[in-house]
Structures are given as structure tokens and as C-alpha cells.
Design a protein around this motif. Sequence first.
Motif, PDB file in Angstrom:
ATOM      1  N   SER A  49      -3.624   0.166  -3.539  1.00 56.67           N
ATOM      2  CA  SER A  49      -3.186  -1.272  -2.907  1.00 56.67           C
ATOM      3  C   SER A  49      -2.861  -2.089  -4.333  1.00 56.67           C
ATOM      4  CB  SER A  49      -4.150  -1.859  -2.363  1.00 56.67           C
ATOM      5  OG  SER A  49      -5.240  -1.505  -2.921  1.00 56.67           O
ATOM      6  N   PHE A  50      -2.153  -2.654  -4.104  1.00 62.59           N
ATOM      7  CA  PHE A  50      -1.443  -3.104  -5.034  1.00 62.59           C
ATOM      8  C   PHE A  50      -0.996  -5.556  -4.390  1.00 62.59           C
ATOM      9  CE2 PHE A  50       1.320  -3.485  -8.869  1.00 62.59           C
ATOM     10  CZ  PHE A  50       2.156  -4.310  -8.323  1.00 62.59           C
TER      11      PHE A  50
ATOM     12  N   GLU B 115      -6.897  -1.338  -5.565  1.00 63.00           N
ATOM     13  CA  GLU B 115      -7.696  -0.512  -5.312  1.00 63.00           C
ATOM     14  C   GLU B 115      -6.810   1.202  -4.908  1.00 63.00           C
ATOM     15  OE1 GLU B 115      -9.148  -0.711  -1.009  1.00 63.00           O
ATOM     16  OE2 GLU B 115     -10.767   0.512  -1.675  1.00 63.00           O
TER      17      GLU B 115
ATOM     18  N   TYR C  24       0.627  -1.276   0.219  1.00 64.70           N
ATOM     19  CA  TYR C  24      -0.156  -0.167  -0.081  1.00 64.70           C
ATOM     20  C   TYR C  24       0.728   1.341   0.134  1.00 64.70           C
ATOM     21  CZ  TYR C  24      -2.854  -3.491   1.992  1.00 64.70           C
ATOM     22  OH  TYR C  24      -3.502  -4.773   2.553  1.00 64.70           O
TER      23      TYR C  24
END
Lengths: 114, 115
Positions: A48-49, A56, A33
Motif C-alpha cells: 500500500s502507498f 505497508e 494498492y
Amino acid sequence: EPEVTQTPSHQVTQMGQEVILRCVPISNHLYFYWYRQILGQKVEFLVSFYNNEISEKSEIFDDQFSVERPDGSNFTLKIRSTKLEDSAMYFCASSARRGPYEQYFGPGTRLTVT
Amino acid sequence: QQQVKQSPQSLIVQKGGIPIINCAYENTAFDYFPWYQQFPGKGPALLIAIRPDVSEKKEGRFTISFNKSAKQFSLHIMDSQPGDSATYFCAARIGSGGGADGLTFGKGTHLIIQP
């Protein structure tokens, strides 16, 4: 105890320049994040990843921002053309598991755009 | 709907007292409520967290009380010490079936514990 690390601790750049902020998440974590905190204000979620793609993103994370995990350890945030209002502390965070679990924050990079 | 409202903005307590910081939310999709402690120039450090299926959680001198019906939760610090002086943030996460979801933070409470 494992911790999230971030470099540099302070970055000064001129308006319009590109910056890359770097993070090394905790080694067995899978979710990453970026957050930012403008001086004196609350922490705000950026992105986010997971699994090499964005999961997101917030309204703040516009086309000027991008994230990448270029290798097995680093996670980067790029701002293509910085603006004065991008000046803030940028925090990287990571978590081990999917769902409502702990996110651990790094010490942050202070970005100053002049 | 996405907001977490935190109060008070600042708080001064004598050493040994019990500071209480309150947070309220509207979105019932929130499913995880952590508290973070932040010292000047440092990143937020996870202090304690609770899920809505329990009403209270204690870790050391820190306690979260959770009232699901009122959509409120609070942090209590027992036997407060000057070293607890910091900014405290409540946060919440929306459960969405497993995505890597970001936290929504409150505006923070600047806590000072006087010796």
C-alpha cells in the motif's frame, strides 16, 4: 462512474527481465494498492502507498518489487528480475479515505513469465 | 491469525434460491469486512461491506450477516439469478489507527446459479 485503469492488460516477458505495470487510480483517491492473484487462487496483498511512500507491504513484496507514483495520475509496480512464479494477475486498487473504507480494483494485468 | 477462512469452495443453486457464503476469522483487530464479486478475466468488484458495530447490512439483493462473538460473517444473495454466477471473495482489514492497510482475502467461492 470513475474507475481504476491498468495497462497493459497482458504482458509476456522472459525470466530475468524487468517489467513495469501501470495503473491510473480514481482521480480523487489518495491511497493506492497492489495485489496479485495467481491463477485459481485468492487475491493477495502486496503493498500500500500513501503520500509518496510505502505504508505497508507483505512478505511477498521483496526487494525485487518497487512502487512509484511518477506523476499526479500514474501508480506503477516494477518487478526488477522476473521469475516464473511471478506469473499472475496483478491488480491495482485505490481508496479515497484513510481507514476502513472501500478499495476499488482495476481490471488487472496478466503477467506471464516464460 | 491473519487468515480469513471461506466456505464453501463451490456452490450450485437454482435460480431464485438463496446462496449463502460463510467466512470466519480469528484476529479481533479486523475492523472492516468487504465482499467482492469477480467474473472471469476481470478485477474484483466491491459488492457490499460491513463494520463490526452492526450485525446486518443489506444492499439490494445482497445481505451481510455479521456475528462478532463468533467471529463469523456471511453473504446472502436473495432471488439469485444466472447473472450472479461468479467467484465471491470475503475479505478483512486490520484497523491500525489509520494506515493504508491491505485486505486479507478468503480463498473464494465459485457460485453457479442454474436457470
